[in-house]
Scaffold this motif. Structure first.
Motif: not given
Length: 327
Positions: A246-248, A252-253, A276-280, A289-290
């Motif tokens: 999740t950190e990386a 980057e996002a 990824v969506a949950t992380t962001l 986001y796609r």
């Protein structure tokens, strides 16, 4: 009399024409490791040849167990061996491991946190034989299982380096397997597999593709294809789906001005895209986001290139989607 055309839909290679490949990277890596690690055993359910475990079996016949077409028995026996101090590497097709033997894995392997490595061939859309053999939901199923580490390697190098890494990790692992002649993609990127770590393969100012498995190969191809349209694409490879780096991903996002695209050879439900969506969202990262993934549907049976185009995971379709999203 008409000639019957042969089909390679079951175990067709994902390598493109002229692409460099290496034969059976998993089988060779496991055999090499087993020469110095005597607790490793190989187990399969009538699929040694089709999961490249036959290479291990030939060199270590006394440490190889052919359980027949009985996947639940296979997993239960692996749990028993692990209880006695062995480290089983268990192979079958991904559909049989995750759909047919799920409860046995859950109750006999994961609950006791046993040192069993499940390495499963034909992941996602890597066979054209229809829903009976297409494991489009396997990562979602295994992500939900407590104690289970989940890996989706990209290519031959990823697999070769993954084998000793998961052997060093104590606890159950589910890893997807590309078998046969596997593309060699990551050799030119100074790549090193690390369990639980994502890797930036190339940078870019317009789009960040976060991908796993064969879709990292597609992402790199897409990035090169879009250069002609002056679209600068970054690619992050995420071979470990659980635990997620999740950190990386957040780092980057958060870089402004880039669309984030998650690409995976899996249904849109329950795997890397949702993770990824949950992380962001949880980190408060705001970005376009796609997702490029397989639909929430029973997939068709056909030749793999046809199916990859149909479901949007070929290089051409992927590049077209990203260009359309950028406007």
């Amino acid at each position: 009399m008409s000639t019957r055309l042969k089909t390679s839909a079951m175990i067709a290679s994902i390598a493109g024409e002229g692409q460099v490949t290496r034969s059976a990277p998993f089988g060779h890596a496991l055999a090499e490791l087993a020469r110095t690690k005597s607790d490793i055993i190989g187990m399969t359910a009538d699929l040694g040849k089709y999961t490249d475990l036959h290479i291990f079996a030939k060199e270590f016949p006394e440490r190889f167990y052919q359980m027949g077409m009985a996947e639940q028995l296979l997993m239960g026996a692996a749990a028993g061996f692990a209880h006695e101090g062995a480290q089983p590497f268990v192979t079958t097709y991904a559909v049989f491991a995750t759909r047919r033997a799920y409860d046995v894995i859950h109750q006999t392997i994961a609950e006791d946190n046993l040192d069993v490595k499940i390495v499963a061939a034909l992941p996602g859309l890597t066979t054209g034989y229809g829903p009976s053999h297409q494991a489009a939901e396997d990562l979602a199923l295994m992500r939900t299982m407590p104690n289970m580490t989940v890996i989706d390697p990209c290519d031959a190098l990823d697999i070769e380096q993954m084998v000793p890494a998961i052997a060093a990790h104590k606890g159950p692992v589910y890893a997807r397997l590309l078998r046969g002649n596997v593309p060699a993609v990551l050799d030119e990127y100074d790549y090193q597999f690390e369990l639980g770590r994502a890797k930036m393969l190339r940078d870019g100012r317009d789009v960040l593709i976060i991908s796993s498995g064969l879709m990292t190969m597609r992402a790199l191809e897409t990035a090169k294809a879009l250069e002609a349209d002056k679209v600068d694409v970054a690619v992050m490879d995420v071979p470990t789906i659980k635990p997620l780096d999740t950190e990386a991903i957040i780092r980057e996002a958060k870089r402004s001005g880039r669309m984030v695209v998650v690409a995976e050879n899996h249904t849109v439900i329950g795997s890397l895209g949702e993770a990824v969506a949950t992380t962001l969202l949880s980190a408060g990262v705001s970005c376009a986001y796609r997702q490029i993934a397989l639909p929430d549907a029973f997939l068709d049976a056909s030749a793999l290139p046809t199916l990859h185009d149909r479901y949007g995971i070929s290089t051409e379709k992927m590049a077209g989607s990203i260009k359309g999203w950028l406007g």
